[in-house]
Design an enzyme around this catalytic site. Structure first.
Site, PDB file in Angstrom:
ATOM      1  N   GLU A 158       2.157  -2.865  -6.165  1.00 45.49           N
ATOM      2  CA  GLU A 158       0.979  -3.478  -5.538  1.00 45.49           C
ATOM      3  C   GLU A 158      -0.216  -3.537  -6.478  1.00 45.49           C
ATOM      4  O   GLU A 158      -1.285  -2.980  -6.197  1.00 45.49           O
ATOM      5  CB  GLU A 158       0.580  -2.720  -4.279  1.00 45.49           C
ATOM      6  CG  GLU A 158       1.640  -2.711  -3.210  1.00 45.49           C
ATOM      7  CD  GLU A 158       1.112  -2.180  -1.875  1.00 45.49           C
ATOM      8  OE1 GLU A 158      -0.004  -1.651  -1.841  1.00 45.49           O
ATOM      9  OE2 GLU A 158       1.821  -2.314  -0.877  1.00 45.49           O
ATOM     10  N   GLU A 185       8.659  -1.691   0.822  1.00 47.52           N
ATOM     11  CA  GLU A 185       7.831  -0.893   1.740  1.00 47.52           C
ATOM     12  C   GLU A 185       7.567  -1.684   3.001  1.00 47.52           C
ATOM     13  O   GLU A 185       7.265  -2.888   2.938  1.00 47.52           O
ATOM     14  CB  GLU A 185       6.450  -0.561   1.158  1.00 47.52           C
ATOM     15  CG  GLU A 185       6.404   0.582   0.212  1.00 47.52           C
ATOM     16  CD  GLU A 185       4.987   0.847  -0.298  1.00 47.52           C
ATOM     17  OE1 GLU A 185       4.024   0.699   0.471  1.00 47.52           O
ATOM     18  OE2 GLU A 185       4.886   1.187  -1.483  1.00 47.52           O
TER      19      GLU A 185
END
Ligand code: GCO
Length: 478
Positions: A197, A383
């Site tokens: 991320e 995720e």
């Protein structure tokens, strides 16, 4: 991103960029109910965590400080720190036993860069490396495939003091670290997630100051994002050179960006949403997969983009990691200093603990985007998960809300697969309630609760539910 404002100057750059780009249509997700709830037998069920959120033991075995070690404690909402976390630097055998007991095939974890290079450069810290060799060995012994993330936000503080991701040099240090891990661990560790991320780290860490390193300067966005993308490309090259049989990917936080306002200003709200989409999604997908930047990030990066860089950012990968939690809503606001700002989701929609829209169709939408725009490369959901309502009390053991959330999001994954998306796995965030960055311990995403005083772990209802799913591949009905 609740209170984000982007400076007038950056907004001007966004406006200039977006004027050049064609406005992306606000795609309707149009998600069907899956025809079958049976996943294929080779589908990779997994769990995910990260070093700083779990390990504790911040000075053990020569570890150097990271940006998160020095992030002011009064900016952690429950006033806590990660000195102990889930104590997993010591208790990792228990965590691995819990993951093995879940019946999953994958354990995604992260390697702490400052354990390997305590000052981000110079001599490798053998004691730190040995720890991860033991962790990987224990996972393999338990029948779990280790997927190692190389950067999950814990930059060595010494590199931050030289500019962190604002400095191009950090990209080269990252490639040296990747090279060392590939050479020293690649005999047994075969799966790599290079970055986690990068968008979140750039925006929350450098533009909004809500995460370490705690800077709030929108002008840093362009250089930081580009140096992260460059680092990712260099690290992929380094890993491939270190060992030829590695399976290498990287993980992005993909979020549909939707217009959060209506009425006469609709075109401007659409423009605000499109600008964020270009920055948040395209600004990380495109350099990796297409070797280019959309107009908005390109304008922000400016001179940080050097000749030849896009040939480095674009690398063949073996899989793309997609993290998904919620869509973003953006609006034009003439009264805001920025004119463009994140806004709450539409009224009446279901909200998560962070007041984000619970919307499984957003996951479907982003998986379809990967398929339609980026060549349907192998994709893993690296995720997804939800927090308990924020509380200082221990995790909720009868977490039916989590089961419900997972059931709907995993159905969205199945729908995407039936629509042709090349999705091969789903890793739940996370195994054990842990240190949730600026929220401290009051936000809990685990399948397993932990008593903070003792570290004792107790599986929740969702643990048994996820175990049945990963063992049978059959997604039950509500
Ligand atoms: C993320 C982070 C995790 C968070 C999780 C829950 O990648 O966003 O990887 O560290 O804990 O997303 O917010």
């Amino acid at each position: 991103m609740a209170d984000a404002t982007i400076s007038r100057r950056v907004f001007g750059q966004i406006a200039a960029g977006a004027a050049l780009a064609s406005c992306a249509p606000q795609a309707g997700p149009n998600m069907a109910v899956p025809a079958s709830r049976q996943f294929p037998p080779d589908f990779l069920w997994g769990v995910a965590n990260a070093a700083f959120q779990t390990e504790g033991a911040l000075t053990a075995d020569g570890r150097g400080p990271s940006v998160w070690d020095v992030f002011p404690r009064d900016r952690i909402h429950d006033g806590s720190d990660a000195a102990v976390a889930t104590d997993s630097y010591r208790r990792y055998p228990e965590d691995i036993a819990l993951a093995a007991g879940l019946g999953v095939k994958v354990f995604r974890f992260s390697i702490s860069w400052p354990r390997i290079f305590p000052t981000g450069a110079g001599a490798l810290n053998e004691a730190g490396l040995d720890h991860y060799k033991r962790v990987v060995g224990a996972m393999l012994e338990a029948g779990l495939k280790p997927y190692a993330t190389l950067f999950h936000w814990d930059l060595p503080q010494a590199l931050q003091e030289q500019g962190g991701w604002v400095s191009r040099e950090t990209s080269y240090r990252f490639a040296e670290y990747a090279d060392a891990i590939g050479k020293r661990m690649g005999d047994r560790l075969k799966h790599f997630i290079v970055m986690n991320e990068a968008a979140v780290h750039a925006v929350l860490g450098y533009v909004m100051g809500e995460h370490a390193p705690g800077l709030a300067n929108a002008d840093l966005m362009g250089p930081v994002m580009h140096h992260e993308n460059l680092a990712q490309g260099l690290a992929i090259q380094a890993l491939r050179a270190a060992q030829s049989d590695l399976l290498i990917g990287s993980t992005l936080a993909l979020q549909p960006s939707r217009a959060g306002g209506e009425g006469l200003l609709t075109p401007l709200h659409d423009f605000a949403a499109d600008s964020l989409d270009q920055l948040w999604n395209g600004g990380f997908l495109d350099p990796l997969l297409l070797g280019s930047y959309p107009a908005v990030p390109r304008t922000m990066i400016g001179a940080a983009l050097q000749e030849g860089d896009l040939a480095i950012t674009k690398q063949p990968i073996d899989f793309l990691g997609v993290n998904y939690y919620a869509p973003a809503y953006m609006a034009f606001d003439a009264g805001a200093p920025s004119f463009i700002k994140p806004v709450p989701p539409p009224e009446g929609v279901e909200l998560d603990a962070f007041a984000r829209h619970v919307d499984p169709s957003g996951l479907y939408e982003m998986l379809m985007r990967v398929k339609d725009k980026y060549g349907n490369l192998p994709t893993l959901v690296t995720e997804n998960g939800c927090s308990d309502p924020f509380s200082d009390a221990p995790g909720v053991l009868d977490d039916q809300f989590r089961i419900d959330y997972l059931r709907r999001h995993i159905a969205a994954v199945k729908s995407a697969m039936e629509a042709g998306c090349n999705v091969g796995g789903y890793f739940h965030w996370t195994l054990i309630d842990n240190f949730e960055w600026a929220e401290g311990y009051r936000s809990k995403f685990g399948l397993v609760a932990m008593e903070r005083a003792t570290g004792v772990r107790t599986p929740k209802a969702s643990y048994a539910w996820f175990k049945a799913l990963s063992e049978t591949g059959l997604l039950d009905e509500a």
